[in-house]
Design a protein around this motif. Structure first.
Motif, PDB file in Angstrom:
ATOM      1  N   UNK A 164     -23.508  14.264 -17.717  1.00 35.98           N
ATOM      2  CA  UNK A 164     -23.507  12.810 -17.872  1.00 35.98           C
ATOM      3  C   UNK A 164     -24.632  12.361 -18.808  1.00 35.98           C
ATOM      4  N   UNK A 165     -24.269  11.510 -19.724  1.00 33.13           N
ATOM      5  CA  UNK A 165     -25.244  10.901 -20.633  1.00 33.13           C
ATOM      6  C   UNK A 165     -25.418   9.433 -20.228  1.00 33.13           C
ATOM      7  N   UNK A 166     -26.591   8.894 -20.567  1.00 34.32           N
ATOM      8  CA  UNK A 166     -26.911   7.502 -20.251  1.00 34.32           C
ATOM      9  C   UNK A 166     -27.461   6.817 -21.486  1.00 34.32           C
ATOM     10  N   UNK A 167     -27.324   5.497 -21.504  1.00 31.73           N
ATOM     11  CA  UNK A 167     -27.871   4.707 -22.593  1.00 31.73           C
ATOM     12  C   UNK A 167     -28.495   3.441 -22.026  1.00 31.73           C
ATOM     13  N   UNK A 168     -29.462   2.915 -22.765  1.00 32.44           N
ATOM     14  CA  UNK A 168     -30.099   1.654 -22.405  1.00 32.44           C
ATOM     15  C   UNK A 168     -29.049   0.550 -22.496  1.00 32.44           C
ATOM     16  N   UNK A 169     -28.966  -0.297 -21.483  1.00 33.84           N
ATOM     17  CA  UNK A 169     -27.997  -1.390 -21.511  1.00 33.84           C
ATOM     18  C   UNK A 169     -28.288  -2.323 -22.670  1.00 33.84           C
ATOM     19  N   UNK A 170     -27.236  -2.939 -23.202  1.00 35.92           N
ATOM     20  CA  UNK A 170     -27.381  -3.856 -24.339  1.00 35.92           C
ATOM     21  C   UNK A 170     -28.220  -5.075 -23.993  1.00 35.92           C
ATOM     22  N   UNK A 221     -33.007   7.014 -24.716  1.00 33.06           N
ATOM     23  CA  UNK A 221     -31.767   6.476 -24.165  1.00 33.06           C
ATOM     24  C   UNK A 221     -31.188   5.326 -24.992  1.00 33.06           C
ATOM     25  N   UNK A 222     -31.877   4.932 -26.061  1.00 31.18           N
ATOM     26  CA  UNK A 222     -31.343   3.854 -26.896  1.00 31.18           C
ATOM     27  C   UNK A 222     -29.998   4.238 -27.512  1.00 31.18           C
ATOM     28  N   UNK A 223     -29.866   5.477 -27.941  1.00 27.57           N
ATOM     29  CA  UNK A 223     -28.607   5.947 -28.528  1.00 27.57           C
ATOM     30  C   UNK A 223     -27.879   6.933 -27.632  1.00 27.57           C
ATOM     31  N   UNK A 224     -28.313   7.045 -26.394  1.00 29.22           N
ATOM     32  CA  UNK A 224     -27.664   7.939 -25.446  1.00 29.22           C
ATOM     33  C   UNK A 224     -28.367   9.278 -25.356  1.00 29.22           C
ATOM     34  N   UNK A 225     -28.627   9.698 -24.138  1.00 24.96           N
ATOM     35  CA  UNK A 225     -29.269  10.990 -23.887  1.00 24.96           C
ATOM     36  C   UNK A 225     -28.916  11.442 -22.480  1.00 24.96           C
ATOM     37  N   UNK A 226     -29.027  12.736 -22.264  1.00 20.14           N
ATOM     38  CA  UNK A 226     -28.862  13.269 -20.921  1.00 20.14           C
ATOM     39  C   UNK A 226     -30.241  13.331 -20.258  1.00 20.14           C
ATOM     40  N   UNK A 227     -30.246  13.427 -18.961  1.00 20.50           N
ATOM     41  CA  UNK A 227     -31.504  13.531 -18.226  1.00 20.50           C
ATOM     42  C   UNK A 227     -32.202  14.839 -18.598  1.00 20.50           C
ATOM     43  N   UNK A 228     -31.426  15.914 -18.720  1.00 14.71           N
ATOM     44  CA  UNK A 228     -32.012  17.209 -19.115  1.00 14.71           C
ATOM     45  C   UNK A 228     -32.675  17.123 -20.477  1.00 14.71           C
ATOM     46  N   UNK A 229     -32.049  16.412 -21.401  1.00  9.46           N
ATOM     47  CA  UNK A 229     -32.627  16.262 -22.734  1.00  9.46           C
ATOM     48  C   UNK A 229     -33.959  15.515 -22.660  1.00  9.46           C
ATOM     49  N   UNK A 230     -34.008  14.463 -21.856  1.00  7.75           N
ATOM     50  CA  UNK A 230     -35.255  13.704 -21.706  1.00  7.75           C
ATOM     51  C   UNK A 230     -36.360  14.599 -21.145  1.00  7.75           C
ATOM     52  N   UNK A 245     -31.673   3.321 -10.912  1.00  5.69           N
ATOM     53  CA  UNK A 245     -31.649   2.465  -9.725  1.00  5.69           C
ATOM     54  C   UNK A 245     -31.802   0.990 -10.099  1.00  5.69           C
ATOM     55  N   UNK A 246     -32.618   0.722 -11.113  1.00  4.05           N
ATOM     56  CA  UNK A 246     -32.831  -0.656 -11.564  1.00  4.05           C
ATOM     57  C   UNK A 246     -31.736  -1.111 -12.527  1.00  4.05           C
ATOM     58  N   UNK A 247     -30.807  -0.209 -12.832  1.00  3.82           N
ATOM     59  CA  UNK A 247     -29.676  -0.460 -13.719  1.00  3.82           C
ATOM     60  C   UNK A 247     -30.100  -0.839 -15.138  1.00  3.82           C
ATOM     61  N   UNK A 248     -31.176  -0.204 -15.619  1.00  2.00           N
ATOM     62  CA  UNK A 248     -31.627  -0.426 -16.991  1.00  2.00           C
ATOM     63  C   UNK A 248     -30.879   0.487 -17.954  1.00  2.00           C
ATOM     64  N   UNK A 249     -30.429   1.628 -17.444  1.00  4.05           N
ATOM     65  CA  UNK A 249     -29.588   2.531 -18.232  1.00  4.05           C
ATOM     66  C   UNK A 249     -28.240   2.646 -17.525  1.00  4.05           C
ATOM     67  N   UNK A 250     -27.216   2.941 -18.325  1.00  4.30           N
ATOM     68  CA  UNK A 250     -25.860   3.039 -17.790  1.00  4.30           C
ATOM     69  C   UNK A 250     -25.171   4.262 -18.374  1.00  4.30           C
ATOM     70  N   UNK A 251     -24.142   4.768 -17.691  1.00  2.84           N
ATOM     71  CA  UNK A 251     -23.415   5.927 -18.224  1.00  2.84           C
ATOM     72  C   UNK A 251     -22.775   5.612 -19.570  1.00  2.84           C
ATOM     73  N   UNK A 252     -22.713   6.618 -20.409  1.00  2.84           N
ATOM     74  CA  UNK A 252     -22.051   6.491 -21.707  1.00  2.84           C
ATOM     75  C   UNK A 252     -21.271   7.764 -21.975  1.00  2.84           C
ATOM     76  N   UNK A 253     -20.318   7.674 -22.870  1.00  2.00           N
ATOM     77  CA  UNK A 253     -19.481   8.832 -23.184  1.00  2.00           C
ATOM     78  C   UNK A 253     -20.133   9.795 -24.155  1.00  2.00           C
ATOM     79  N   UNK A 254     -21.108   9.302 -24.919  1.00  2.00           N
ATOM     80  CA  UNK A 254     -21.710  10.175 -25.930  1.00  2.00           C
ATOM     81  C   UNK A 254     -23.227  10.132 -25.833  1.00  2.00           C
TER      82      UNK A 254
END
Length: 133
Positions: free
Chosen positions: A8-14, A49-58, A84-93
Motif C-alpha cells: 500500500x502506498x499513501x499520499x498527502x491529502x490535497x 508522501x507528497x507524490x506517494x510513498x510506501x511506509x517501507x520506503x519512508x 490516524x489523523x487522516x493527513x495521508x490517504x491510500x493511493x494507487x501509485x
C-alpha cells in the motif's frame, strides 16, 4: 501474508497545506482545521508522501538520512499518526522519490496543536472579548 500482494502506498491529502519554516514545517488540515508542527526530519519524511510513498520506503529513506533503529521506529510511529489523523490517504501509485533529507537527522516530531484554527482565531466582534482602551 501473501508475498505477491501489492504494498500500500499513501499520499498527502490535497487539503493538507504545508508552510515551510526555518526549522521544519507547519501543516494545516483544511478539513479539521488542526495545525501540525514538524521538525526538519518530520518534514523530510512527510515530503516523501507528497507524490506517494510506501511506509517501507519512508523508513528506508530515514535510515539513509542517518536514522538509528530507534529513530526508524519513531518514523513508523509518525506515519501511523499521519494515518490516524487522516493527513495521508491510500493511493494507487507511489513515486517513492528519494527526497531531500534534513541537514542533521533528529528523531521525527509531529505535534498536533491543542486547538483547531477556529478556536484560536477570535473575532473582533466577539462581545466576550474586552475592547482595548
Amino acid at each position: 501474508m501473501d508475498q505477491n500482494a501489492p504494498v500500500q502506498a499513501y499520499r498527502l491529502r490535497d487539503d493538507v497545506v504545508a508552510t515551510v519554516l526555518d526549522h521544519g514545517a507547519l501543516l494545516l488540515d483544511l478539513a479539521s482545521k488542526y495545525f501540525y508542527l514538524l521538525n526538519p526530519s518530520g518534514w523530510s519524511v512527510v515530503q516523501l508522501f507528497e507524490d506517494g510513498a510506501t511506509v517501507d520506503h519512508a523508513a528506508q529513506r530515514a535510515r539513509a538520512w542517518g536514522a538509528s533503529d530507534d529513530d526508524v521506529a519513531g518514523v513508523l510511529s509518525a506515519v501511523d499518526q499521519l494515518l490516524a489523523e487522516r493527513l495521508i490517504e491510500p493511493t494507487q501509485s507511489a513515486a517513492n522519490a528519494l527526497g531531500e533529507g534534513p541537514s542533521v537527522w533528529e528523531p521525527v516530531r509531529v505535534e498536533r496543536q491543542a486547538e483547531p484554527l477556529q478556536k484560536v482565531i477570535v473575532s473582533a466582534f466577539d462581545p466576550s472579548i474586552p475592547l482595548a482602551e
